[in-house]
Design a protein around this motif. Structure first.
Motif, PDB file in Angstrom:
ATOM      1  N   GLU A 115      49.744  -1.827  49.387  1.00  0.00           N
ATOM      2  CA  GLU A 115      49.315  -0.992  48.275  1.00  0.00           C
ATOM      3  C   GLU A 115      50.180   0.253  48.106  1.00  0.00           C
ATOM      4  O   GLU A 115      50.188   0.864  47.038  1.00  0.00           O
ATOM      5  CB  GLU A 115      47.840  -0.608  48.438  1.00  0.00           C
ATOM      6  N   ARG A 116      50.922   0.631  49.145  1.00  0.00           N
ATOM      7  CA  ARG A 116      51.829   1.778  49.026  1.00  0.00           C
ATOM      8  C   ARG A 116      52.957   1.495  48.038  1.00  0.00           C
ATOM      9  O   ARG A 116      53.611   2.410  47.541  1.00  0.00           O
ATOM     10  CB  ARG A 116      52.419   2.131  50.391  1.00  0.00           C
ATOM     11  N   TYR A 117      53.177   0.210  47.779  1.00  0.00           N
ATOM     12  CA  TYR A 117      54.246  -0.198  46.862  1.00  0.00           C
ATOM     13  C   TYR A 117      53.815  -0.057  45.404  1.00  0.00           C
ATOM     14  O   TYR A 117      54.612  -0.191  44.498  1.00  0.00           O
ATOM     15  CB  TYR A 117      54.602  -1.655  47.176  1.00  0.00           C
ATOM     16  N   GLY A 118      52.540   0.232  45.185  1.00  0.00           N
ATOM     17  CA  GLY A 118      51.975   0.218  43.843  1.00  0.00           C
ATOM     18  C   GLY A 118      52.674   1.070  42.816  1.00  0.00           C
ATOM     19  O   GLY A 118      53.019   0.584  41.729  1.00  0.00           O
ATOM     20  N   PRO A 119      52.917   2.363  43.075  1.00  0.00           N
ATOM     21  CA  PRO A 119      53.519   3.202  42.029  1.00  0.00           C
ATOM     22  C   PRO A 119      54.876   2.700  41.550  1.00  0.00           C
ATOM     23  O   PRO A 119      55.135   2.647  40.343  1.00  0.00           O
ATOM     24  CB  PRO A 119      53.632   4.567  42.723  1.00  0.00           C
ATOM     25  N   ALA A 120      55.737   2.321  42.486  1.00  0.00           N
ATOM     26  CA  ALA A 120      57.068   1.860  42.097  1.00  0.00           C
ATOM     27  C   ALA A 120      57.008   0.508  41.394  1.00  0.00           C
ATOM     28  O   ALA A 120      57.641   0.290  40.356  1.00  0.00           O
ATOM     29  CB  ALA A 120      57.977   1.776  43.322  1.00  0.00           C
ATOM     30  N   ALA A 121      56.230  -0.424  41.962  1.00  0.00           N
ATOM     31  CA  ALA A 121      56.108  -1.745  41.338  1.00  0.00           C
ATOM     32  C   ALA A 121      55.418  -1.636  39.991  1.00  0.00           C
ATOM     33  O   ALA A 121      55.758  -2.361  39.042  1.00  0.00           O
ATOM     34  CB  ALA A 121      55.339  -2.686  42.258  1.00  0.00           C
ATOM     35  N   GLY A 122      54.443  -0.729  39.874  1.00  0.00           N
ATOM     36  CA  GLY A 122      53.744  -0.549  38.612  1.00  0.00           C
ATOM     37  C   GLY A 122      54.661  -0.071  37.509  1.00  0.00           C
ATOM     38  O   GLY A 122      54.546  -0.499  36.356  1.00  0.00           O
ATOM     39  N   ALA A 123      55.587   0.813  37.845  1.00  0.00           N
ATOM     40  CA  ALA A 123      56.543   1.293  36.848  1.00  0.00           C
ATOM     41  C   ALA A 123      57.414   0.154  36.344  1.00  0.00           C
ATOM     42  O   ALA A 123      57.695   0.038  35.140  1.00  0.00           O
ATOM     43  CB  ALA A 123      57.404   2.405  37.446  1.00  0.00           C
ATOM     44  N   GLN A 124      57.846  -0.714  37.239  1.00  0.00           N
ATOM     45  CA  GLN A 124      58.648  -1.867  36.818  1.00  0.00           C
ATOM     46  C   GLN A 124      57.806  -2.841  36.010  1.00  0.00           C
ATOM     47  O   GLN A 124      58.285  -3.420  35.031  1.00  0.00           O
ATOM     48  CB  GLN A 124      59.260  -2.550  38.033  1.00  0.00           C
ATOM     49  N   LEU A 125      56.554  -3.028  36.418  1.00  0.00           N
ATOM     50  CA  LEU A 125      55.683  -3.920  35.669  1.00  0.00           C
ATOM     51  C   LEU A 125      55.511  -3.433  34.232  1.00  0.00           C
ATOM     52  O   LEU A 125      55.531  -4.241  33.300  1.00  0.00           O
ATOM     53  CB  LEU A 125      54.323  -4.029  36.360  1.00  0.00           C
ATOM     54  N   SER A 150      57.603  -1.901  32.446  1.00  0.00           N
ATOM     55  CA  SER A 150      58.818  -2.268  31.717  1.00  0.00           C
ATOM     56  C   SER A 150      58.802  -3.739  31.308  1.00  0.00           C
ATOM     57  O   SER A 150      59.162  -4.089  30.179  1.00  0.00           O
ATOM     58  CB  SER A 150      60.044  -1.977  32.595  1.00  0.00           C
ATOM     59  N   TRP A 151      58.357  -4.607  32.211  1.00  0.00           N
ATOM     60  CA  TRP A 151      58.261  -6.032  31.893  1.00  0.00           C
ATOM     61  C   TRP A 151      57.240  -6.274  30.784  1.00  0.00           C
ATOM     62  O   TRP A 151      57.470  -7.081  29.874  1.00  0.00           O
ATOM     63  CB  TRP A 151      57.869  -6.836  33.133  1.00  0.00           C
ATOM     64  N   LEU A 152      56.123  -5.584  30.841  1.00  0.00           N
ATOM     65  CA  LEU A 152      55.092  -5.775  29.826  1.00  0.00           C
ATOM     66  C   LEU A 152      55.540  -5.228  28.475  1.00  0.00           C
ATOM     67  O   LEU A 152      55.208  -5.802  27.425  1.00  0.00           O
ATOM     68  CB  LEU A 152      53.783  -5.113  30.271  1.00  0.00           C
ATOM     69  N   ASP A 153      56.293  -4.145  28.489  1.00  0.00           N
ATOM     70  CA  ASP A 153      56.862  -3.634  27.238  1.00  0.00           C
ATOM     71  C   ASP A 153      57.802  -4.667  26.625  1.00  0.00           C
ATOM     72  O   ASP A 153      57.799  -4.894  25.409  1.00  0.00           O
ATOM     73  CB  ASP A 153      57.616  -2.328  27.485  1.00  0.00           C
ATOM     74  N   LEU A 198      47.833  -4.389  32.681  1.00  0.00           N
ATOM     75  CA  LEU A 198      47.667  -5.464  31.706  1.00  0.00           C
ATOM     76  C   LEU A 198      46.703  -5.043  30.613  1.00  0.00           C
ATOM     77  O   LEU A 198      46.968  -5.242  29.418  1.00  0.00           O
ATOM     78  CB  LEU A 198      47.168  -6.728  32.402  1.00  0.00           C
ATOM     79  N   VAL A 199      45.581  -4.443  31.007  1.00  0.00           N
ATOM     80  CA  VAL A 199      44.586  -3.978  30.032  1.00  0.00           C
ATOM     81  C   VAL A 199      45.200  -2.922  29.118  1.00  0.00           C
ATOM     82  O   VAL A 199      45.007  -2.949  27.894  1.00  0.00           O
ATOM     83  CB  VAL A 199      43.343  -3.435  30.758  1.00  0.00           C
ATOM     84  N   ASP A 200      45.952  -1.997  29.703  1.00  0.00           N
ATOM     85  CA  ASP A 200      46.558  -0.927  28.911  1.00  0.00           C
ATOM     86  C   ASP A 200      47.534  -1.459  27.867  1.00  0.00           C
ATOM     87  O   ASP A 200      47.762  -0.811  26.837  1.00  0.00           O
ATOM     88  CB  ASP A 200      47.293   0.065  29.820  1.00  0.00           C
ATOM     89  N   HIS A 201      48.104  -2.630  28.133  1.00  0.00           N
ATOM     90  CA  HIS A 201      49.030  -3.246  27.178  1.00  0.00           C
ATOM     91  C   HIS A 201      48.313  -4.192  26.210  1.00  0.00           C
ATOM     92  O   HIS A 201      48.964  -4.935  25.476  1.00  0.00           O
ATOM     93  CB  HIS A 201      50.148  -3.979  27.906  1.00  0.00           C
ATOM     94  N   GLY A 202      46.992  -4.168  26.224  1.00  0.00           N
ATOM     95  CA  GLY A 202      46.235  -4.908  25.229  1.00  0.00           C
ATOM     96  C   GLY A 202      45.831  -6.311  25.617  1.00  0.00           C
ATOM     97  O   GLY A 202      45.264  -7.038  24.788  1.00  0.00           O
ATOM     98  N   TRP A 203      46.086  -6.700  26.857  1.00  0.00           N
ATOM     99  CA  TRP A 203      45.750  -8.052  27.280  1.00  0.00           C
ATOM    100  C   TRP A 203      44.275  -8.151  27.667  1.00  0.00           C
ATOM    101  O   TRP A 203      43.729  -7.251  28.286  1.00  0.00           O
ATOM    102  CB  TRP A 203      46.618  -8.463  28.473  1.00  0.00           C
ATOM    103  N   GLN A 204      43.639  -9.257  27.278  1.00  0.00           N
ATOM    104  CA  GLN A 204      42.288  -9.579  27.755  1.00  0.00           C
ATOM    105  C   GLN A 204      42.457 -10.138  29.163  1.00  0.00           C
ATOM    106  O   GLN A 204      42.908 -11.262  29.331  1.00  0.00           O
ATOM    107  CB  GLN A 204      41.637 -10.613  26.839  1.00  0.00           C
ATOM    108  N   THR A 205      42.083  -9.352  30.148  1.00  0.00           N
ATOM    109  CA  THR A 205      42.556  -9.587  31.505  1.00  0.00           C
ATOM    110  C   THR A 205      41.456 -10.021  32.458  1.00  0.00           C
ATOM    111  O   THR A 205      40.375  -9.433  32.492  1.00  0.00           O
ATOM    112  CB  THR A 205      43.227  -8.317  32.055  1.00  0.00           C
ATOM    113  N   THR A 206      41.791 -11.046  33.261  1.00  0.00           N
ATOM    114  CA  THR A 206      40.955 -11.493  34.368  1.00  0.00           C
ATOM    115  C   THR A 206      41.752 -11.359  35.647  1.00  0.00           C
ATOM    116  O   THR A 206      42.916 -11.762  35.710  1.00  0.00           O
ATOM    117  CB  THR A 206      40.523 -12.962  34.185  1.00  0.00           C
TER     118      THR A 206
END
Length: 199
Positions: free
Chosen positions: A16-26, A28-31, A57-65
């Motif tokens: 979970e420590r990887y979250g901030p960095a991986a989240g930033a890249q994610l 970019s992929w979602l954009d 995913l939710v923030d980018h408008g996806w109906q997420t499970t």
């Protein structure tokens, strides 16, 4: 395969420590995905854990499970939210048809922790639930001398599970190692983006 349930019980979740960095890249992929689609559809976060990446995913408008095998992780994800996300206990290697069909799949660190037969089972489940043109985003460590400790998969193993007859590999990019301690920072993580073929 790592015993994640035991690690959650012990409160030891170094990934979970990887979250901030991986989240930033994610993000970019979602954009990038948003630019290629007229509108977001349904997304499945495979091995979502405590919902670290599901909100993106939710923030980018996806109906997420989000789906995870560890009930305690799902309970924590539900408490964390967001309220728009649905979290269910389930096995990534035996994805239920009851989940429905999806246009986007996210796998951050789940596939890499499975053996060959389990990887094939996960891929079959994803393929069965994928709408034509669906996208699979995967972040996985690469193989290393520390593989038995921190897991990892080669690009060849990823491609073997998602063959060209069913999935087109669109992109492969190096992932950041920011936030990864030793020895995880020696695993050369990569992002993979696949697109489900329409045939």
């Amino acid at each position: 395969m790592t015993n994640y349930a035991r690690m959650y019980r012990l409160g030891f979740t170094p990934w979970e420590r990887y979250g901030p960095a991986a989240g930033a890249q994610l993000r970019s992929w979602l954009d990038r995905e948003s630019k290629e689609r007229p509108s977001p559809g349904r997304a499945l976060d495979i091995g979502c854990g405590r919902g670290q990446f599901t909100p993106e995913l939710v923030d980018h408008g996806w109906q997420t499970t989000g789906v995870d095998l560890v009930p305690a992780a799902i309970e924590a994800a539900r408490e964390k939210g967001p309220a728009e996300a649905v979290y269910v206990v389930g096995d990534a290697t035996d994805l239920s048809p009851d989940l429905g069909e999806f246009d986007l799949f996210l796998d951050v660190g789940c596939f890499q922790g499975l053996d060959g037969a389990q990887q094939a089972a996960l891929a079959r489940g994803v393929t069965a639930l994928a709408n034509p043109g669906a996208t699979l985003l995967m972040l996985a460590f690469g193989p290393s001398a520390f593989r038995r400790m921190v897991e990892g998969v080669s690009q060849a193993e990823v491609e073997a599970a998602f063959p060209k007859t069913q999935w087109e590999l669109r992109d492969v990019e190096d992932a950041t190692t920011e936030g990864l301690g030793f020895p995880m920072n020696r695993t050369k993580p990569k992002w993979y983006r696949f697109r489900r073929t329409t045939s």
